[in-house]
Scaffold this motif. Structure first.
Motif, short mmCIF file in Angstrom:
data_model
loop_
_atom_site.label_atom_id
_atom_site.label_comp_id
_atom_site.label_asym_id
_atom_site.label_seq_id
_atom_site.Cartn_x
_atom_site.Cartn_y
_atom_site.Cartn_z
N ASN A 222 -7.90 0.38 -3.96
CA ASN A 222 -7.39 0.35 -5.33
C ASN A 222 -8.33 1.09 -6.29
O ASN A 222 -9.50 0.71 -6.40
CB ASN A 222 -7.26 -1.09 -5.83
CG ASN A 222 -6.01 -1.75 -5.32
OD1 ASN A 222 -5.08 -1.09 -4.88
ND2 ASN A 222 -5.98 -3.07 -5.39
N GLY B 74 -5.66 0.74 -10.77
CA GLY B 74 -4.50 0.87 -9.92
C GLY B 74 -4.03 2.32 -9.85
O GLY B 74 -4.15 3.08 -10.81
N SER C 44 2.15 2.71 -4.32
CA SER C 44 1.92 1.37 -4.86
C SER C 44 0.67 1.44 -5.74
O SER C 44 0.16 2.53 -6.03
CB SER C 44 1.71 0.37 -3.72
OG SER C 44 0.47 0.61 -3.08
N ARG C 45 0.17 0.29 -6.13
CA ARG C 45 -1.05 0.28 -6.94
C ARG C 45 -2.26 0.68 -6.12
O ARG C 45 -3.30 1.05 -6.67
CB ARG C 45 -1.26 -1.12 -7.53
CG ARG C 45 -0.17 -1.52 -8.50
CD ARG C 45 -0.34 -2.93 -9.02
NE ARG C 45 -1.56 -3.04 -9.81
CZ ARG C 45 -1.71 -3.92 -10.79
NH1 ARG C 45 -0.74 -4.75 -11.10
NH2 ARG C 45 -2.83 -3.98 -11.46
N SER C 46 -2.15 0.60 -4.78
CA SER C 46 -3.22 1.03 -3.89
C SER C 46 -2.96 2.46 -3.47
O SER C 46 -1.84 2.80 -3.07
CB SER C 46 -3.28 0.14 -2.65
OG SER C 46 -3.49 -1.20 -3.01
N MET D 281 0.83 -1.19 0.00
CA MET D 281 0.00 0.00 0.00
C MET D 281 0.87 1.24 0.00
O MET D 281 2.00 1.23 0.45
CB MET D 281 -0.91 0.02 1.22
CG MET D 281 -0.18 -0.02 2.57
SD MET D 281 -1.28 -0.10 3.97
CE MET D 281 -1.14 1.58 4.58
N ASN E 265 -4.58 2.30 0.97
CA ASN E 265 -4.44 0.98 1.58
C ASN E 265 -4.91 -0.08 0.60
O ASN E 265 -5.45 0.25 -0.46
CB ASN E 265 -5.24 0.92 2.91
CG ASN E 265 -6.71 1.18 2.69
OD1 ASN E 265 -7.37 0.46 1.94
ND2 ASN E 265 -7.26 2.21 3.33
N PRO E 266 -4.69 -1.35 0.92
CA PRO E 266 -5.02 -2.39 -0.06
C PRO E 266 -6.48 -2.45 -0.46
O PRO E 266 -6.82 -3.08 -1.47
CB PRO E 266 -4.61 -3.68 0.67
CG PRO E 266 -3.54 -3.25 1.61
CD PRO E 266 -3.96 -1.88 2.08
N ASN F 63 5.46 -8.93 -5.94
CA ASN F 63 4.46 -8.29 -5.11
C ASN F 63 3.46 -7.56 -6.00
O ASN F 63 3.78 -6.56 -6.64
CB ASN F 63 5.13 -7.31 -4.14
CG ASN F 63 4.16 -6.74 -3.12
OD1 ASN F 63 2.95 -6.69 -3.34
ND2 ASN F 63 4.69 -6.30 -1.99
N LYS F 64 2.23 -8.03 -6.03
CA LYS F 64 1.22 -7.49 -6.93
C LYS F 64 0.74 -6.10 -6.52
O LYS F 64 -0.06 -5.48 -7.23
CB LYS F 64 0.04 -8.45 -7.06
CG LYS F 64 0.43 -9.82 -7.61
CD LYS F 64 1.26 -9.70 -8.89
CE LYS F 64 1.72 -11.06 -9.40
NZ LYS F 64 2.61 -10.95 -10.58
N GLN F 65 1.21 -5.59 -5.37
CA GLN F 65 0.92 -4.20 -5.01
C GLN F 65 1.76 -3.22 -5.84
O GLN F 65 1.53 -2.01 -5.80
CB GLN F 65 1.19 -3.98 -3.52
CG GLN F 65 0.08 -4.45 -2.61
CD GLN F 65 -1.20 -3.66 -2.83
OE1 GLN F 65 -1.19 -2.44 -2.85
NE2 GLN F 65 -2.31 -4.36 -3.01
N TYR F 66 2.73 -3.75 -6.59
CA TYR F 66 3.61 -2.90 -7.39
C TYR F 66 3.46 -3.20 -8.87
O TYR F 66 3.02 -4.29 -9.28
CB TYR F 66 5.07 -3.11 -6.96
CG TYR F 66 5.33 -2.70 -5.53
CD1 TYR F 66 5.21 -1.38 -5.13
CD2 TYR F 66 5.70 -3.65 -4.58
CE1 TYR F 66 5.43 -1.00 -3.82
CE2 TYR F 66 5.94 -3.29 -3.27
CZ TYR F 66 5.80 -1.96 -2.89
OH TYR F 66 6.02 -1.59 -1.60
#
Length: 243
Positions: free
Chosen positions: A29, A33, A20-22, A1, A25-26, A217-220
């Motif tokens: 989104n 993204g 990040s993509r969020s 996040m 926070n997660p 890491n799929k948040q990136y």
């Protein structure tokens, strides 16, 4: 996040934000993204970022060209892509230094007095071209330098070919530890280690790493995974001294 970096030990007035993509926070989104790249950043998302993290102004990004040019901000930058450079620094409070990445290594620098902040975009080409030494030469720090490595593609996911290794080691012969053994004409490369070796050779000892892999890491966002045009932002600024 997206969050302020707290684990890095540095003066309290030095603030660092990693997106990040969020957005916050997660669970927040945006549909596609959160993306800081000026060509497709959503103005409402950027406004939310500024508000949530009390940024002194909108983050402005350089035209990153994988070189070794360094720019000093003597005032807040006015427009995206006004300068071609891969590193920026400032000694002024409330001026954001920022870089965009999607697998490359973002590097933030300051010193024990918080007298400057710098943001450096370290892909392998910039590291090959000595972007880190160029940045420190431009800053000419008078106190101990502190460095933070942000998220990037980690070694296990970063395969390069034999010619890459040979070419890099011709210019940086002490960087053997940045590469695994060459097998079937391929090796695994570590941007962290490339950068760390260069900084250690410059006498920099205080280096901390996020150790997050942008590929896994799929948040990136990860350019190597899917050639994405989207980018994360890594930014730093100095808070004014309180009277």
């Amino acid at each position: 996040m997206t969050h302020l970096i707290n684990q890095w030990q540095r003066p309290a007035r030095v603030k660092v934000l990693q997106t990040s993509r969020s957005l916050i926070n997660p669970l927040s989104n945006p549909t596609n993204g959160f993306d800081v790249h000026p060509n497709h950043a959503d103005p409402d998302h950027m406004h939310a970022l500024i508000t949530a993290f009390e940024l002194p102004h909108e983050p402005i990004f350089m035209q990153q060209v994988h070189g070794n040019q360094v720019i000093e901000y003597l005032e807040p930058p006015k427009a995206h892509f006004d300068v071609q450079a891969d590193a920026c620094f400032t000694r002024l409070p409330d001026v954001i230094c920022a870089v965009m990445t999607a697998d490359c290594l973002p590097v933030i620098m300051t010193d024990t007095e918080g007298s400057f902040v710098a943001a450096v975009h370290c892909g392998w080409r910039s590291l090959y071209a000595n972007i880190l030494s160029q940045t420190l030469e431009a800053i000419n720090p008078q106190h101990e330098v502190l460095v933070w490595f942000g998220p990037c593609i980690l070694q296990d996911q970063y395969e390069v070919d034999e010619s890459f290794v040979v070419n890099y080691l011709k210019r940086h012969p002490d960087a053997n530890n940045a590469f695994t053994e060459i097998i079937d004409h391929n090796s695994l490369a570590s941007l962290y280690t490339m950068a760390e070796i260069q900084l250690q050779n410059l006498g920099i000892k205080q280096i901390q790493q996020s150790m997050e892999c942008t590929y896994l890491n799929k948040q990136y966002y990860s350019w190597r995974e899917n050639s994405t045009p989207h980018r994360m932002g890594t930014m730093a600024w100095i808070k004014p001294c309180q009277p």
